[in-house]
Design an enzyme around this catalytic site. Sequence first.
Site, PDB file in Angstrom:
ATOM      1  CG  HIS A 465      -1.794   1.089   1.437  1.00 46.00           C
ATOM      2  ND1 HIS A 465      -3.025   1.175   1.120  1.00 46.00           N
ATOM      3  CD2 HIS A 465      -1.396   2.480   1.728  1.00 46.00           C
ATOM      4  CE1 HIS A 465      -3.718   2.348   1.213  1.00 46.00           C
ATOM      5  NE2 HIS A 465      -2.821   3.139   1.852  1.00 46.00           N
ATOM      6  CD  GLU A 466       1.635   3.478   3.710  1.00 51.96           C
ATOM      7  OE1 GLU A 466       1.890   4.677   3.197  1.00 51.96           O
ATOM      8  OE2 GLU A 466       0.391   3.263   4.383  1.00 51.96           O
ATOM      9  CG  HIS A 469       0.264   6.266  -0.537  1.00 48.83           C
ATOM     10  ND1 HIS A 469      -0.769   7.176  -1.273  1.00 48.83           N
ATOM     11  CD2 HIS A 469      -0.237   5.737   0.338  1.00 48.83           C
ATOM     12  CE1 HIS A 469      -1.860   6.770  -0.547  1.00 48.83           C
ATOM     13  NE2 HIS A 469      -1.479   5.937   0.385  1.00 48.83           N
ATOM     14  CG  HIS A 472       0.375   8.615  -7.165  1.00 53.29           C
ATOM     15  ND1 HIS A 472      -0.675   8.972  -6.506  1.00 53.29           N
ATOM     16  CD2 HIS A 472       0.230   9.272  -8.570  1.00 53.29           C
ATOM     17  CE1 HIS A 472      -1.532   9.864  -7.142  1.00 53.29           C
ATOM     18  NE2 HIS A 472      -1.075  10.055  -8.262  1.00 53.29           N
TER      19      HIS A 472
END
Length: 677
Positions: A465-466, A469, A472
Site C-alpha cells: 500500500h505505502e 503511494h 505515485h
Amino acid sequence: MTNPLLDLSGKLPDYPSVKPEHVSPALDTLLASSAAAVAAAEQVQNPTWASFVEPLDAALEKLNLAWGVVAHLESVVTSPELREVYNANIARVSNFYTELGQNELLYAQYKLIAASAEFAGYNAARKTIIEDTLRDFRLSGAELPEAQKQRFAEIAEELSELTVKFGQNVMDATDEWALYIEDLSELDGLPQDWLSAARNAAEADGKTGYKVTLKQPSQGPVMQFCSNRTLRETVYHANTTRASEFGPAERDNGPLINRIHALRTEAAQLLGFNNYGEESLATKMADTPAEVAAFLRNLGHGAKPFAAKDRAELKAFAKEQLGLDELEVWDYGFAAEKLSEAKYAFSAQEVKAYFTEPTVLSGLFKVIESLYSLRFVKASAPVWHPDVNYYALQNLDGSAVGGLYLDLYARTGKQGGAWMNDVLSRDRKGDDLQNPVALVVCNFSAGVDGKPALLTHDDVITLFHEFGHALHHLLTEVDESGVSGINGVEWDAVELPSQFMENFCWEWQVLPDLTHHVDSGAALPRELFDKMLAAKNFMSGSAMVRQVLLSLFDMELHASTGAIDATAQNAALVAEFETPVAPDYNRWFNTFSHIFAGGYAAGYYSYKWAEVLSADAYSAFEEAAAAGKSILDPATGARFRKEVLAMGGSRPAIDSFTAFRGRKPEVAALLRHNGLN
C-alpha cells in the site's frame, strides 16, 4: 558550522546532523528570506511565470523543505528537546503561511497571470497550478475583510498547535503504558517471535519477564492469539482509553476534539461554507457531504447483512468451541482467529513464517520491475536511524528516476501507523531536472534472536500500500513541482495507487517470490495459498461496515455546526449498523489521528471512494490475465503508469482514471473483491 537545515534545495537532507539547536536559527533565516521574496514578488510588474512564479516558489521551497525535515524527525525520532523546539516554532510557521494565503497583493498578481495572454499558452500543468493557487487563496481567506482575516489567522495558528498536540498525546499515551508479566503461562498462545521480542524489551528496561506495550506489534498479537482473556481485557482497556479523561489531564484529547471541531467550523463559515465538511470537499472529487454520506450508507447497508452473518457465526463458534457464552469486544479478534483456523485449517502465524522481510522486499521490487521496467538499488544516504535504508530507483538502463527511504520497524519515539511522504518533488528548471524522493515509514516488529523480521500477510499488504503511494510520487513525468507526483492530487483520489498495489498480495504468480520460510527456506506452498485465498473475505462484511462507520463518524462530525458529542455520535452509528457495542469507557476517537492530527478531516471516506477506483483499475490487469497474459502484464502496467501515475495532479483524477480504463469507474469490482456481490 553550517546549519544543515539551510539551503536543502535539490539535495538529500543530512538528517543525522540536524539537532534541536539548529531549528530556531534556521527558521529565523528562512522566514526572513521568504518574507523578502514575498515583498519582491508583490512589486513585480506585468507578472509572468518566469518573473513571478518561479522565483517566489524557489524561495518558499527552502522553508518548506526545512520545516518538512523538522516535522519528519519529530514523528520518527522525537526527543524532549526536539519536541520542545518543534512546538515552539509551530505558530511562527503557521502564521507565515496563513499570511501568505491571505496576501491580497500576491493574489492580485496570480489573477493578472490568469487573465494574461501568456496563460493561454501554458501547458496543462502550469494552468492547473495557477487555477489551484487562486482557489487556495480564496480558501485561505484572501477575500475576507481585514477583521475577519485576523480572526482566520488566529484560528489557523491555534489549529496548527492543537492538531500537533493531539498526535503527540497519542504517541505519549502509547509509549508510556507497559505491563511486565513474569508467568509465561499468562501468555499462552502467543508466538515465539513475540515472546522473544517481549523478553528482550523487558531486559532493555532492566526488568525480568515479558513486556507488553500498546505498540501495534505488541498489543495486536495479544488481542489475536493470547488465550488469557483477562490480559486481553486489560490491554483492550488500556488501548481504548489512551489520551482520554481516564489518564493524565494534560494528555486528554477529548477537549481538543471539541475545540478543533469548533475552530474548523468557524473558519469554514468565515469562508462562506455552512460547515467544514463543505470546505474540505472544495478540493476533492466528491461535491457535498450529503453525496459522501449517501455513498457510504449505500456501501454500509449493503454490507450490513453480511456483517450480521459474520457476528452470528462468530458468537456460535465462541460459545460452542471456546466456552465463551458472552462474546465481549476484547474477545472478537481472538475468536475470529480461532474460527478462521477452524474453517480454513491454517493460522496467521503459520503464514507469517513464510514472509521474511528481505524476501518480501525482493519480491515487491520484482513486481515493480515487471510492471514498470524499474529497479530499486540500495544506495548510501544520510539517514535518521540505523534501521533506515535508502534506495535509488532506476530505469533498467541505469538512468535515475528517484529515491526512496525505508523505515520499517516500531520503536519508542516514533509515531504509530504507516505512511508515505515526499522529500523532494520532481521539478525542471531549464536543463536541470530534480528527481523525486519519497519516504515510507511502517511499524513492523523487528527480527529477534538473529532471525530476519517476520511480517504478517496484513503487514505485507500495508507495505505494498505505502509503496503504491511512493510510486505515485516517484513515477511522475510532470516537470512542475506544484502538480508533480502526489502534489495537487485530489485527496479522495490519492489512495487509488496505494490500494491498487494491495491486490498483488493475493496473486499466486506473485506470492512465491514474496516468501521464504524462516527455517526451511521453502516458498509458500500452493495448498496454503489456496487456504489463504479461501479465507480472504473472512468477515469482510464486518470490515466493510467498520470502515463505513469510521468514515461516517468523520464526515457527519465535520458536517455538523453545533456542539458535538463524539460518544453519542459514535453510539448512533453503532446502533444504525448494529456493530458490537463497546464499553462506556471506550474512547477510540481520542486516538483518531487521521482526522484530528492528519490530513483526512472530512476525508476519511476517501479510502472507500478510492477503493472503488483501485478495484476497477486492477480489473484491467485481471482482464489481461484472463486473456492469457500475465497478471503483471507490462503493457497494462505501462498504460497505468502513463495515464495515472505519471500525471500527478496535472489533471483531474477522474480524467486520469477514464484515460486508463476507457470509461468511468464502476463499483462492481470492489464488491466482487470483497465477496459482497
